[in-house]
Design a protein around this motif. Structure first.
Motif, short mmCIF file in Angstrom:
data_model
loop_
_atom_site.label_atom_id
_atom_site.label_comp_id
_atom_site.label_asym_id
_atom_site.label_seq_id
_atom_site.Cartn_x
_atom_site.Cartn_y
_atom_site.Cartn_z
N PHE A 97 -3.03 -2.14 -0.66
CA PHE A 97 -3.01 -2.63 -2.07
C PHE A 97 -4.38 -2.48 -2.54
CE2 PHE A 97 0.56 -5.87 -0.43
CZ PHE A 97 1.51 -5.05 -0.94
N LEU A 98 -5.50 -2.87 -1.81
CA LEU A 98 -6.84 -2.64 -2.14
C LEU A 98 -7.27 -1.17 -2.43
CD1 LEU A 98 -8.73 -5.27 0.25
CD2 LEU A 98 -8.00 -5.56 -1.97
N MET A 99 -6.55 -0.50 -1.74
CA MET A 99 -6.96 0.91 -1.98
C MET A 99 -6.11 1.47 -3.29
SD MET A 99 -7.12 3.32 1.51
CE MET A 99 -5.59 2.74 2.04
N ILE A 100 -5.09 1.12 -3.45
CA ILE A 100 -4.20 1.44 -4.56
C ILE A 100 -5.07 1.03 -5.97
CG2 ILE A 100 -2.13 1.10 -5.91
CD1 ILE A 100 -0.83 1.04 -3.41
N SER A 101 -5.61 -0.26 -5.79
CA SER A 101 -6.26 -0.81 -7.04
C SER A 101 -7.57 -0.07 -7.16
CB SER A 101 -6.51 -2.56 -6.77
OG SER A 101 -7.22 -2.79 -5.54
N SER A 102 -8.18 0.33 -6.09
CA SER A 102 -9.56 1.05 -6.62
C SER A 102 -9.40 2.49 -6.83
CB SER A 102 -10.19 0.97 -5.07
OG SER A 102 -10.41 -0.38 -4.71
N ALA A 112 -2.60 6.13 -0.60
CA ALA A 112 -2.62 4.74 -0.58
C ALA A 112 -1.28 4.13 -0.53
CB ALA A 112 -3.54 4.25 -1.59
N PHE A 113 -0.37 4.77 -1.54
CA PHE A 113 0.89 4.12 -1.43
C PHE A 113 1.60 4.32 -0.33
CE2 PHE A 113 5.30 4.27 -2.90
CZ PHE A 113 5.56 2.65 -3.13
N MET A 114 1.39 5.59 0.32
CA MET A 114 2.25 6.13 1.35
C MET A 114 1.77 5.33 2.62
SD MET A 114 2.55 9.93 3.03
CE MET A 114 3.70 10.42 1.81
N TRP A 115 0.34 5.09 2.62
CA TRP A 115 -0.19 4.11 3.74
C TRP A 115 0.56 2.70 3.48
CZ3 TRP A 115 -3.06 4.11 8.10
CH2 TRP A 115 -3.63 2.88 8.33
N GLY A 163 3.97 -10.61 -13.76
CA GLY A 163 3.97 -10.53 -15.40
C GLY A 163 3.07 -11.35 -15.85
N ALA A 164 2.61 -12.62 -15.45
CA ALA A 164 1.61 -13.04 -16.13
C ALA A 164 0.44 -12.96 -15.89
CB ALA A 164 1.86 -14.81 -15.65
N LEU A 165 0.19 -12.43 -14.52
CA LEU A 165 -1.14 -11.77 -14.19
C LEU A 165 -1.64 -10.52 -14.88
CD1 LEU A 165 -1.19 -12.33 -10.31
CD2 LEU A 165 -2.35 -13.70 -12.02
N LEU A 166 -0.72 -9.84 -15.66
CA LEU A 166 -1.01 -8.64 -16.15
C LEU A 166 -1.69 -9.04 -17.42
CD1 LEU A 166 2.26 -6.63 -15.68
CD2 LEU A 166 0.04 -6.13 -15.00
N LYS A 167 -1.59 -10.04 -17.91
CA LYS A 167 -2.25 -10.28 -19.12
C LYS A 167 -3.87 -10.52 -18.76
CE LYS A 167 -0.07 -14.29 -20.06
NZ LYS A 167 0.23 -15.57 -20.60
N LEU A 168 -4.27 -10.68 -17.62
CA LEU A 168 -5.74 -10.61 -17.20
C LEU A 168 -6.20 -9.18 -16.91
CD1 LEU A 168 -5.51 -13.78 -14.74
CD2 LEU A 168 -6.13 -13.72 -17.11
N SER A 169 -5.52 -8.68 -15.93
CA SER A 169 -5.84 -7.18 -15.54
C SER A 169 -4.83 -6.76 -14.54
CB SER A 169 -7.30 -6.96 -14.96
OG SER A 169 -7.67 -7.56 -13.57
N TRP A 170 -4.90 -5.58 -14.43
CA TRP A 170 -3.99 -4.78 -13.26
C TRP A 170 -4.67 -5.33 -11.88
CZ3 TRP A 170 0.49 -2.99 -13.17
CH2 TRP A 170 1.05 -2.55 -14.15
N SER A 171 -6.00 -5.80 -11.61
CA SER A 171 -6.49 -5.95 -10.55
C SER A 171 -5.61 -7.30 -9.88
CB SER A 171 -7.84 -6.08 -10.70
OG SER A 171 -8.51 -4.83 -10.70
N TRP A 172 -5.54 -8.15 -10.59
CA TRP A 172 -4.89 -9.60 -10.43
C TRP A 172 -3.60 -9.20 -9.86
CZ3 TRP A 172 -7.34 -13.86 -9.56
CH2 TRP A 172 -8.72 -14.03 -10.02
N VAL A 173 -2.90 -8.21 -10.16
CA VAL A 173 -1.43 -8.25 -9.52
C VAL A 173 -1.90 -7.80 -8.02
CG1 VAL A 173 0.64 -6.64 -9.41
CG2 VAL A 173 -0.45 -7.57 -11.75
N PHE A 174 -2.68 -6.78 -7.69
CA PHE A 174 -2.78 -6.44 -6.39
C PHE A 174 -3.44 -7.58 -5.68
CE2 PHE A 174 -3.08 -2.54 -9.03
CZ PHE A 174 -1.94 -1.75 -8.07
#
Length: 480
Positions: A97-102, A112-115, A163-174
């Motif tokens: 999750f951290l790699m995908i967000s980075s 990262a997703f395969m991992w 869906g609510a966290l997306l209002k902040l940023s994508w990072s919050w989803v991860f």
């Protein structure tokens, strides 16, 4: 009272395993339903701006591995121990999750997703095995019912919060997914009880080889193989809920009416999950799990009177109708109705798949057959990835269709737009050059290119599965 007595009979390990499953599904679906939007969304929103073909390749191949690898990871867990493998799986999840967000380029994100999916493959066989080990003949039915309920509760909560966290940023989803897996690390360390390592005198390599031998044994049954091949069609259509539907809603659907309706009844909820007076595609997609939580018992009670194969055919046909409504209209409310119909079809068909495999398997090979029932799901993910890639893009991707319109009109963009020119920039500038608002341009593309035609392909695949199942039932199984 009988149900209460059964509930009291479950062990601490049973409830711990179910809680771990809930948080794992929370983490996975909270991320997974948003992932296609993260891959193809405009870069100025924090997304990656990939093409649908790139999205389909990343999701399809890796998700296929997620469903195929448990034949190996399950054998490893039986030898090494469930607790160790759970901690390994959660470590892979968190780093994934951290790699995908980075990462922000294709191949690193692909890796990262395969991992991350490898982590899921280590996790997947363990909890279902724990439910089997902590229940008996009297408690298994309700026990697995609780297990599937936990799956859907997690599958609803995760995307709902995302869906609510997306209002902040994508990072919050991860970060949300990392936090949910972090809870599981604590549960595993302090509450999970190891059921014991299998001692059968065989090495790990021998166990893995035996797993593949078991697959080969079941695939000697041509009737069973034919059934699995037909079910690839069903799972391919089903997976468009994850691969294509969030993108379709995000690009084409104005969910203002849904927001307003929800706001009139529950303002706090609408304002929490909504943004700018709309409901996100992730939250709309999460309603599938919500409907399953509400209606699964009623649907199960209804379909239990039918033969498994007949129930599957009926359920898939209903699901096909839901897909048709989900992809053929711009009405937010009709799309929600489509998700409800889709969920009803899913509830009627998906559980019957496992039941039917158990029914047609020879009495002494039921475990072998159950172990290979994942094969059509794995193959369908790969096919669904391709279908949601170039195929979907050519028919229904808003930016691809706009590019065609721009070329047809001979519209030119200044050279400075070529650098750091996002999808949103492209759409805004094209609308300006065509003397339209962005809403008017969306409606123009909808009316002239008819992206809703994609429903015919998706529903057609599901209907073809019904037709082939009917032929299979009539001419191969003789209506048994």
């Amino acid at each position: 009272m009988a149900v209460l007595s059964v509930l009291k009979g479950y062990s601490k390990s049973f409830w711990t395993s179910n809680t771990i499953e809930l948080f794992e599904r929370w983490a996975w679906y909270g991320f997974y339903l948003a992932f296609p939007l993260f891959l193809v969304g405009s870069t100025d929103t924090g997304a990656l701006g990939f093409s649908n073909a790139e999205k389909g390749a990343i999701m399809g191949t890796s998700s296929a591995l997620l469903y195929f690898l448990p034949v190996i990871t399950g054998a490893i867990a039986d030898k090494v121990g469930y607790k160790r493998i759970l901690l390994l799986a959660f470590s892979i999840y968190i780093t994934g999750f951290l790699m995908i967000s980075s990462f922000n380029s294709y191949w690193p994100v692909y890796f990262a997703f395969m991992w991350t999916c490898i982590g899921g493959a280590f996790f997947k066989p363990i909890i279902s095995a724990m439910i089997a080990k902590t229940t008996n003949e009297k408690t298994a039915s309700i026990g697995f019912g609780i297990f599937y309920m936990m799956i859907n509760i997690g599958g609803f909560i995760g995307p709902f919060i995302a869906g609510a966290l997306l209002k902040l940023s994508w990072s919050w989803v991860f970060y949300m997914s990392v936090a949910a897996i972090g809870v599981n690390v604590l549960l595993t360390l302090f509450m999970f009880r190891e059921p014991g390592v299998e001692k059968d005198g065989k090495s790990l390599l021998q166990n893995i080889a035996q797993a593949f031998k078991n697959i080969w044994i079941t695939l000697q049954n041509w009737k069973y193989v034919l059934f699995l091949v037909i079910m690839i069609l069903f799972w391919t259509a089903f997976n468009q809920l994850y691969y294509s539907f969030p993108i379709f809603v995000d690009q084409w659907i104005d969910t203002t009416s849904v927001y307003n309706g929800l706001h009139a009844v529950w303002p706090w909820l609408a304002e929490t999950i909504g943004e700018n007076g709309t409901i996100s595609a992730v939250s709309m997609t999460s309603m599938d799990s919500f409907f399953i939580i509400v209606f699964q018992l009623m649907v199960s009670a209804f379909v239990m009177r039918f033969r498994p194969l007949a129930a599957m055919m009926g359920g898939i046909l209903v699901l096909a109708g839901g897909i048709g409504l989900m992809f053929s209209t711009q009405s937010g409310w009709l799309i929600l109705l489509g998700v409800l119909i889709f969920a009803l079809g899913e509830m009627g068909s998906s559980p019957k798949f496992t039941e039917y495999v158990g029914k047609i398997a020879p009495a002494d090979q039921k475990a072998l057959y159950m172990g290979t029932s994942f094969l059509p799901i794995a193959a369908a993910h790969k096919l669904a990835g391709w279908l949601s890639g170039d195929f979907y893009e050519g028919i229904a991707d808003k930016y691809f269709l706009l590019q065609k319109e721009v070329v047809d009109r001979g519209i030119q963009f200044p050279s400075e737009y070529s650098t750091e020119f996002t999808k949103n920039d492209f759409f805004a500038q094209a609308a300006d050059k065509m003397n339209m608002t962005q809403v008017e341009l969306t409606n123009y593309l909808w009316q002239n290119y008819q992206p809703s035609n994609i429903w015919m392909a998706f529903s057609g695949i599901a209907v073809s599965a019904v037709i082939f199942l009917w032929l299979y039932d009539r001419f191969v199984m003789g209506g048994k």
